[in-house]
Design an enzyme around this catalytic site. Sequence first.
Site, PDB file in Angstrom:
ATOM      1  N   ASP A 222      74.075 -47.894  88.053  1.00 36.77           N
ATOM      2  CA  ASP A 222      72.679 -47.732  88.451  1.00 36.77           C
ATOM      3  C   ASP A 222      72.379 -46.231  88.585  1.00 36.77           C
ATOM      4  O   ASP A 222      72.624 -45.474  87.651  1.00 36.77           O
ATOM      5  CB  ASP A 222      72.437 -48.523  89.755  1.00 36.77           C
ATOM      6  CG  ASP A 222      70.976 -48.640  90.142  1.00 36.77           C
ATOM      7  OD1 ASP A 222      70.275 -49.462  89.538  1.00 36.77           O
ATOM      8  OD2 ASP A 222      70.538 -47.910  91.044  1.00 36.77           O
TER       9      ASP A 222
ATOM     10  N   HIS B  95      72.801 -57.391  86.966  1.00 33.34           N
ATOM     11  CA  HIS B  95      72.831 -55.976  87.316  1.00 33.34           C
ATOM     12  C   HIS B  95      74.096 -55.564  88.055  1.00 33.34           C
ATOM     13  O   HIS B  95      74.593 -54.455  87.879  1.00 33.34           O
ATOM     14  CB  HIS B  95      71.615 -55.651  88.184  1.00 33.34           C
ATOM     15  CG  HIS B  95      71.490 -54.212  88.540  1.00 33.34           C
ATOM     16  ND1 HIS B  95      71.280 -53.230  87.596  1.00 33.34           N
ATOM     17  CD2 HIS B  95      71.546 -53.571  89.740  1.00 33.34           C
ATOM     18  CE1 HIS B  95      71.211 -52.045  88.194  1.00 33.34           C
ATOM     19  NE2 HIS B  95      71.371 -52.228  89.489  1.00 33.34           N
TER      20      HIS B  95
END
Length: 390
Positions: A126, A337
């Site tokens: 991220d 994710h």
Amino acid sequence: GRTPCGVGRAMEAAEAEGGSSGSVEGIPLFRVRVNGLSMRYADVGPASGPLVLFLHGWPDSWYGWRHQLKACTGVGFRAVAPDMRGYGGTDAPQEIGFYNVFALAGDVLGLANALGYDRFFVVGHDWGAWLAWHLALLFPREVLAVCALSVPYVGRDKVGLLTALRRQFGDPKLSDAKFNYFLHHNLPEAAAQYDSNVRESLYRIYTYLPGVPSDPPEVKSPALRVDGQVRPLWERIPRPHCLPPWLPRESFEYIVAEYTSTGFRGGLNHYKTPDLNFALTAHLTGDKALVRQPALFLGGTLDGVIARFGGPEKSKEALLKYCPALDEALFLEGKGHWIQQEAAPEVTKRLLAFFESPAVRQLQCLALPVWTPRGLRNSQALEPVRRSRL
């Protein structure tokens, strides 16, 4: 010339802080002062081993790397995962400018320096992936190889990200703006909204995947404001019926406790600097925009971040274009994710295989400690780095 903000102080000898011993799930935590910050970090593996730094994103902490840290303990690497600036046990400066790319880079370089290293491998997820790419670009000598999860490197855009998002979704301060979570995170009320809904916001952000049995979201409108009120991200995400198998209740409770204690303000500050960082890295064009170190990319086919980059195929095309030494760009089917937790064994396997690949293995000797924390070089017999426990 002038050293960019954040880097100069980072390379000063670090000031260790005392404290009682502590660990989480058998992973020891420590504290050190670097780059003007008090930083908490997890540290496993031999103190004389090649250094791998694991950088997390939002909303996360060192804890997001727990599986990979444990796996590194027996294979000779020194694996270190800090709470990044603004998160967890690391200081969270108030001023937005203190979250610029050079300040963040200074934190990472300063931590490595404090541990006795001047070169290392870096792994990021991220925002940590974004920083890992930029560390490789800005400090090619120090960063020997890079692995990124979730956020591919696609070169330099024509305008800053916030500028582009405002053009697409409208100014979030105006009543007719559409919702975008980056822009929502730039609003002054965003942190308070998260702080008053810690458990629910984290629950939905961590657990939702397309196809998971869920209740519908409260907000289906694309508008930022509904009935005159700003409606946040988690109210737009379906609510899964239960935690996924990869996130046990005790792990989720640790994450909730961390954010309940520290709040969201520091982490959200990372969303306020894209245009500043775009200006600070204006020189990264042409050949300077290429990541030349050995690189690995791992993502999930159901990751919404990958979708925003055009999906797996477009992401891979960009990685091949801008990373000449790309080892692999792998997209795990059905994963989202939080790939390093969702598919921990596979991610760890791929990561360790990358570090043992011929191109990276020959660099391991360069990622060894070269000085003691006192800054005294000793190439003959290195003293173990002394760390103060948290």
